[in-house]
Design a protein around this motif. Sequence first.
Motif, PDB file in Angstrom:
ATOM      1  N   SER A  75     -69.017  37.287  48.337  1.00 51.30           N
ATOM      2  CA  SER A  75     -70.127  36.531  48.831  1.00 51.30           C
ATOM      3  C   SER A  75     -70.131  36.708  50.221  1.00 51.30           C
ATOM      4  O   SER A  75     -69.172  36.888  51.166  1.00 51.30           O
ATOM      5  CB  SER A  75     -69.916  34.858  48.441  1.00 51.30           C
ATOM      6  OG  SER A  75     -68.849  34.300  49.073  1.00 51.30           O
ATOM      7  N   SER A  77     -72.702  34.836  53.493  1.00 50.73           N
ATOM      8  CA  SER A  77     -73.471  33.423  53.732  1.00 50.73           C
ATOM      9  C   SER A  77     -74.067  33.669  54.984  1.00 50.73           C
ATOM     10  O   SER A  77     -73.469  34.014  56.111  1.00 50.73           O
ATOM     11  CB  SER A  77     -72.610  32.318  53.667  1.00 50.73           C
ATOM     12  OG  SER A  77     -72.231  32.254  52.268  1.00 50.73           O
ATOM     13  N   SER A 114     -76.593  36.878  43.187  1.00 55.79           N
ATOM     14  CA  SER A 114     -77.554  35.723  43.152  1.00 55.79           C
ATOM     15  C   SER A 114     -77.712  35.029  44.432  1.00 55.79           C
ATOM     16  O   SER A 114     -76.800  35.576  45.113  1.00 55.79           O
ATOM     17  CB  SER A 114     -76.885  34.739  42.326  1.00 55.79           C
ATOM     18  OG  SER A 114     -75.613  34.455  42.386  1.00 55.79           O
ATOM     19  N   GLU A 116     -77.638  31.260  46.392  1.00 60.34           N
ATOM     20  CA  GLU A 116     -77.219  30.067  46.351  1.00 60.34           C
ATOM     21  C   GLU A 116     -77.749  29.362  47.475  1.00 60.34           C
ATOM     22  O   GLU A 116     -77.496  30.041  48.702  1.00 60.34           O
ATOM     23  CB  GLU A 116     -76.190  29.797  45.789  1.00 60.34           C
ATOM     24  CG  GLU A 116     -75.941  30.338  44.328  1.00 60.34           C
ATOM     25  CD  GLU A 116     -74.370  30.230  43.830  1.00 60.34           C
ATOM     26  OE1 GLU A 116     -73.749  29.390  44.424  1.00 60.34           O
ATOM     27  OE2 GLU A 116     -74.060  30.780  42.766  1.00 60.34           O
TER      28      GLU A 116
END
Length: 191
Positions: A75, A77, A114, A116
Amino acid sequence: MLSEKFGYKYHPGHLRNCDFNAGLEHWEVQAAAAHSVKKTSFPGYGRNSQRRWGAPPNTGDDFCLLTRCENKANSISQTATGLSPGKLYTLQFVTADYQDMLLKRFNPRQHQISAEFSAGAELLPEQCYVYVENRSYKKQPRLAGHARVNLHYVRFRALQDSLKITFSDEKAGVGEELALNYIVLRPYHQP
């Protein structure tokens, strides 16, 4: 101008380094393994696959490459800032399969990256979608052998002036190499 009336800017500045021209600067990286998240480039990807015509040369050729590992997802961020609570926003981003780029393979399908949000966003699922680019370009043979992209659109209402956005390859197949770039966060005007 309506842009002045509604406070819209060409570069709203909510996120930084969204085409990964500066590597992974401004991004918090959670890599599942060494080198499973990295900045890479592919010549002509921006112009041919994303159709970023009229932009300076090499625009869109840089991207974040996530390689899905067997036991853990990757991931990245970043905290979006400068949001107005109560206003609607659209997060848009582009994905592609890196092997499709390398092999010049026509293989349109939905890529499993995806986005989030941390607390601070009310997602509007009925206004979210993924466009899978699947045109064959029979009349433009130069574009026929290029990777097909996904255009992801995520609409939400901001509940506070900042929120964390995380992109993940959790749903991707093991070994899948997915490119992520053209991340845009901008206000959305609902008539």
